[in-house]
Design an enzyme around this catalytic site. Structure first.
Site, PDB file in Angstrom:
ATOM      1  N   HIS A 190      37.465  43.433  36.220  1.00 13.35           N
ATOM      2  CA  HIS A 190      37.853  42.128  36.762  1.00 13.35           C
ATOM      3  C   HIS A 190      37.898  41.040  35.684  1.00 13.35           C
ATOM      4  O   HIS A 190      37.956  39.861  36.005  1.00 13.35           O
ATOM      5  CB  HIS A 190      36.890  41.701  37.870  1.00 13.35           C
ATOM      6  CG  HIS A 190      37.090  42.447  39.156  1.00 13.35           C
ATOM      7  ND1 HIS A 190      36.700  43.755  39.322  1.00 13.35           N
ATOM      8  CD2 HIS A 190      37.657  42.070  40.331  1.00 13.35           C
ATOM      9  CE1 HIS A 190      37.002  44.146  40.550  1.00 13.35           C
ATOM     10  NE2 HIS A 190      37.587  43.148  41.180  1.00 13.35           N
ATOM     11  N   GLU A 213      49.326  47.587  45.653  1.00 16.48           N
ATOM     12  CA  GLU A 213      49.924  46.648  44.695  1.00 16.48           C
ATOM     13  C   GLU A 213      51.296  47.080  44.192  1.00 16.48           C
ATOM     14  O   GLU A 213      52.224  46.277  44.134  1.00 16.48           O
ATOM     15  CB  GLU A 213      48.984  46.436  43.497  1.00 16.48           C
ATOM     16  CG  GLU A 213      47.748  45.607  43.795  1.00 16.48           C
ATOM     17  CD  GLU A 213      46.598  46.407  44.379  1.00 16.48           C
ATOM     18  OE1 GLU A 213      46.756  47.638  44.554  1.00 16.48           O
ATOM     19  OE2 GLU A 213      45.535  45.812  44.645  1.00 16.48           O
TER      20      GLU A 213
END
Lengths: 342, 327
Positions: free
Chosen positions: B129, B60
């Site tokens: 998440h 990322e």
């Protein structure tokens, strides 16, 4: 003291360089050296502030690589970015003015020593945190490939040269970007300036494999080790890597074995490096070595080299005057440049 | 008019902008061959090819930095964060380079890029998440932060974000992807910097965004039955905040309740309250109330998860209490 690595031998035939090209390299190296010496003077005289990282000793890398690029190629640097900016063509006066925090600086006085930028010269920046410039450089290289292969612009063959140090080669962004560059065959040179020390951390104490160029092999990428104190050697390696990148054959990792003649920054007391180590590397001064090379191969006379030095001294003096006399940014512009519309 | 699911509205926005401007490209994890984890980029790989819909390795920070470099050199990248929580791994590139580089470069470079993807608390996805990183990022100079909440505004806002010359963090909500709405057949763009008045009213101003807009509207049904008339504003832009719209509403209702899904400490609501104090203190008839998520990692257990975020009944009660003060 750790056993020194054996420097790779490089025999440059004199025909490889014209007198004009030789002088371009020499002038660029002198510019880098004199500029940094002036920075040290200004810092110690209290005229320059912040963290200032000087490049003395590593000039063969900047000149050898960047002077082998085209003006439309890209350069990406680190916190030790003054000389990369100069080699990339950013005028000394605009770099000096930046270090003085002036509006005429290449980053309008907003960046400082570690944040030199010039879109005009395709200098993607000085990036102050370790490794963060590598992905940005990768993006510029991706952009070249995108224009060529997705947009059909056959002229989009620009190459990106991305500089960083031995300490960065232990950072994840280094490995992640080597992977992507090789995966997508991006036109990029990863140029490691291995000067043996990450501030006070000796390279051998920080890495399980000190020979950084070997880390290219697992990505199926050429990894080259070169004497970073020999501008002709660096230039030869860079030219080959640039040609490969431009031809669409992908990236190269180049490890330049070099040394910084000063501490990590001007704030570093530099107490850990041994006198013997420093002397051994000072004896390999890339500028003295290249002077000898130019004279020995009848590429330049000593008088000509002195003329170059005198001219560059004038450039540096003019840059200093320009920086000192330039205005500071207006307080009214404090919020300018936050957004693209500013 | 065609009934469109929110994830398809986003897909249409990307498709239209990629067709309109060939410097626009998508990158991220599983955006290409797989079509995106929530199918926002479905079939675009086949239409635009592997460079314009670029499947990246799971890296990322590096692919975000790569997008910054591509944006600096003239492309317009759209990063899909497979889950916006993963942006934590790219925090350095988002803050130092996407956010601050234009300023530190003295205007040398602009960075037109969008980072979009699902955020918010889903259904028992666990703490990592279920993050609401909009609050983490709001202090970064140079970023625009937007949260969509309906298929209509999702499409129009994403198109605006792609055309914007600044880095835009574009938050979708994992539980809103299947919302349906009739969308216009003609092209439209929704401005990034305008809050949306969802319901006009006079009793109290409710400021909200993303999924909490829908919790608020559920609460409004109950409040209407009790004869109350709240004004509901979907902030849309979390940075910069649209104080024109917020201010006009406060001058009408003199009461504010903030309903947010981010955590209370250092949240979006905290910033709004401070700004309202700066700008509209004299207009207020009551202290501003904020309903936020609990300051805890979102628990997996369904009952605890429900207790973590604000529920419609709590909103209803807060509005009733505030109006009952009759100050």
């Amino acid at each position: 003291m750790v056993q020194e690595r054996t420097l790779p031998q490089f025999q440059a035939p004199p025909a490889q360089i014209s007198p004009e090209q030789g002088l371009v390299l020499y002038e660029d190296m002198i510019l880098g050296r004199f500029f940094e010496d002036k920075c040290a003077e200004m810092y110690y005289r209290g005229k320059m502030f912040g963290f200032v990282h000087l490049y003395n000793g590593q000039e063969a890398v900047s000149s050898g690589v960047i002077k082998s690029l085209r003006p439309d190629d890209y350069v990406c640097s680190t916190y030790r970015d003054h000389v990369h900016a100069l080699s990339a063509g950013v005028p000394a006066k605009n770099v000096m003015a930046e270090l003085f925090g002036k509006e005429t600086g290449c980053s309008k006085g907003r960046g400082g020593s570690m944040h030199l930028f010039s879109s005009e010269h395709n200098l993607l920046g000085g990036f102050a945190f370790i490794g963060e410039g590598i992905p940005v450089a990768l993006g510029a290289a991706f952009q070249s490939r995108y224009r060529r292969d997705a947009l059909g612009d056959a002229g989009a063959d620009q190459v990106t040269a991305c500089f960083f140090g031995d300490g960065t080669s232990n950072n994840g962004q280094f490995f992640e970007c080597l992977n992507m560059a090789a995966l997508w065959k991006l036109p990029i040179l990863f140029v490691v300036e291995n000067n043996k020390w990450a501030i006070g951390m000796a390279h051998e104490r920080a890495t399980s494999q000190p020979e950084i160029y070997k880390k290219a092999s697992v990505f199926g990428m050429p990894g080259i080790e070169v004497d970073g104190m020999d501008v002709m050697a660096v230039r030869a390696v860079a030219q080959e890597a640039i040609a490969r990148a431009r031809a669409g054959e992908g990236p190269t990792l180049i490890e330049c074995l070099t040394y910084r003649f000063r501490g990590h920054s001007l704030a570093d007391p530099d107490e850990l490096r041994s006198k013997a180590e420093k002397e051994a590397w000072l004896a390999r001064d890339p500028i003295k070595r290249f002077e000898a090379y130019l004279v020995e191969h009848n590429l330049a006379e000593k008088g000509t080299l002195k003329e170059v030095r005198d001219r560059i001294q004038t450039t540096i003096d003019d840059a200093l005057t320009f920086a000192e006399e330039s205005p500071e940014p207006s307080p009214d512009d404090l919020y300018k440049y936050i957004f693209a519309e500013d | 008019m065609a009934e469109t699911l929110l994830f398809n509205a986003l897909r249409e926005a990307i498709d239209e902008e990629m067709g309109r401007d060939d410097t626009v490209f998508v990158l991220g994890e599983d955006v290409g061959v797989y079509g995106g984890s929530y199918k926002v980029t479905k079939d675009l790989y086949n239409k635009y090819g592997e460079l314009r819909v670029l499947d990246t390795p799971i890296a990322e920070n590096s692919f975000t930095g790569m997008a910054v470099g591509a944006a600096m050199t003239g492309l317009r990248p759209i990063i899909e964060g497979m889950n916006m929580g993963f942006l934590l791994l790219a925090f350095n590139q988002i803050a130092n380079n996407a956010g601050m580089l234009r300023y530190t470069s003295g205007g040398n470079y602009k960075i037109p890029m969008v980072i979009r993807g699902p955020g918010g608390v889903g259904r028992q996805l666990g703490a990592e998440h279920s993050q609401r990183l909009e609050a983490y990022f709001q202090a970064v100079p140079g970023l625009k932060i937007v949260a969509c909440s309906t298929p209509y505004n999702a499409k129009g806002l994403l198109k605006a974000a792609i055309r914007d010359d600044n880095p835009v963090l574009f938050f979708e909500h994992v539980l809103l992807y299947n919302l349906k709405e009739d969308l216009p057949n003609h092209e439209y763009v929704v401005p990034l910097d305008k809050a949306e008045i969802v319901r006009s009213g006079k009793d109290v101003t409710i400021l909200t965004y993303s999924r909490m807009r829908h919790h608020v509207m559920q609460a409004v049904k109950g409040l209407e039955k009790k004869g109350l008339d709240p004004e509901v504003i979907d902030l849309i832009s979390l940075k910069p905040l649209d104080f024109d719209t917020i201010g006009q509403s406060i001058k009408k209702t003199h009461r504010v309740i903030i309903v947010e899904e981010c955590m209370k400490t250092g949240g979006i609501g905290a910033e709004i309250i401070a700004s309202i104090n700066d700008r509209y203190f004299d207009e207020l008839d009551a202290p501003v109330v904020r309903l936020s998520s609990q300051d805890i990692p979102t628990p997996y257990n369904g009952k605890l998860e429900t207790l973590t975020i604000v529920q419609p009944k709590q909103i209803e009660a807060a509005v009733e209490n505030m109006v009952a003060l009759k100050v």
